[in-house]
Design an enzyme around this catalytic site. Sequence first.
Site: not given
Length: 524
Positions: A245, A249, A442
């Site tokens: 994650e 990002d 995400s």
Amino acid sequence: MTRNDMIGLPDSTRAPIADARPLGPVDDSEQIEVTLTLRRRAGVPAGLVQGPQTVSRDELAERYGADPADVDLVRRTAEQHGLQMVDAPHPRQVRLKGPLARIRQVVDPGAMERVESPDPATGGQVEHRQREGELRILPEWRNVVVGVQGLDDRPQARPHFRRRRAAAPTSYAPSDLARVYDFPQGTDGSGRTLALLEFGGGARQHDLDAYFSGLGISPAPTVVPAGVDGARNAPDGNPDGPDGEVMLDIEVAGALAPGARQVVYFAPNSAQGFVDALATAVAADPTPAAVSISWGAMEANWTAQSRNLFDEALVDAAALGVSVFAASGDDASTDGAHDGKPHTDFPASSPHVVACGGTHLDADPVHGTIRSETVWHTDGQGTGGGVSHAFRLPTWQSQAGVPTVPGHPAGRGVPDVSAVAAPETGHEVLVDGQRQVVGGTSAVAPLWAALACRLSEALGRPLGLLQPLLYPGAIPGHTAPGFRDITQGDNGHFTATSGWDACTGLGTPNGTELLDRLRAAVPA
């Protein structure tokens, strides 16, 4: 003072985790830090929240922060009970530290036990404190203390990314999507700060350098890690865990807004950590142009108190001119529930967040042309979306055609916007030395946050809460200016249609058209 002499704190009731394994009561000698949030001295006017005017951090604290008399009252009574004051990340907060026995004298959680339960971020078992029922506080704190967090430190949220497991013919370098979605030329986010909130995992600089070098981005974007509540940048080498994650990002945001300075806030994955991370990011100097949040959980998994406190921090963000983007979830319209009903994910369901849904994209990345784009929903996975049970329908969404849910008042519709999220047409990233293709909503939150930085750069001003600028003219059957309308597919309970829908919101961006629209909406 006994528990019966204290008063209940509204909206603080917490349910136990159904499959938690009891490990015994929490010892009264255990040192605990709790964060108290105090009432505002005055409510933030709706006109300031919805922009385009903004205030400075000092003005926000002076006009809409806590009354100094309230702060003195709380500190004085806490000290009388032998509790230590600790620096808090927000001027409306007071943080207390001490053994549980002393904490109970000012905030009584009732029964407290230590349990072991599944971590939604990693899938492994984690030990933590758990409380059940309503918090009770000192009578003199009535209507002064509006929130208490930190006693129950259960894992709160999960990251919304999905790794592609099988070979597929299509994937995109995030930088290719600037052409596909027509990000404004001549911009790269320079002069802007983009904040990322992370609740586990970490990133290694040599991986980031290798990734951006491979995309031809030199120098690499500036990425600054920042710790909140004792958390830190802590990569564990597992690309399937939170590292995936964090790297997704940073790499999506950096590829699409390489000139923006990124600050990555690492906080504990708890309700307290969530609020403190956002409060810290929003109060930072310089004020960020955008905040990206790729973590969340079903609305019902949060206490009303936690939702309210986080939403209050989002109101502060809007007043300061910060645009906040949150992933809408990857479990389609159920958000992972097994009751056969639709659910929305928080914080995406807050009306003060731009909720980001996901699509399946077939595009020519070289020329930036889109052959087809549909709702992402495959093999039980798919874009989150629906109608909030916790937040009422905002005025700016009242004409968009948000459906009603039987038994509930008109609620806020999710998502607002979308971009590519399907793992089978996902983003090419580098995580813990491994090149892989990753999807999930995400990826959409940092994509939109990067676009916001570039729009802010082009306009020369902050954007703040975007929805009041995006929704005028958004009526059923009509494509909103600045968007590519997604009209094919479903996410389970909801079907894509012309105009806003509970699958992909207003659609995917045309950045240049959005810039023109924003210039017309708020002239310089």
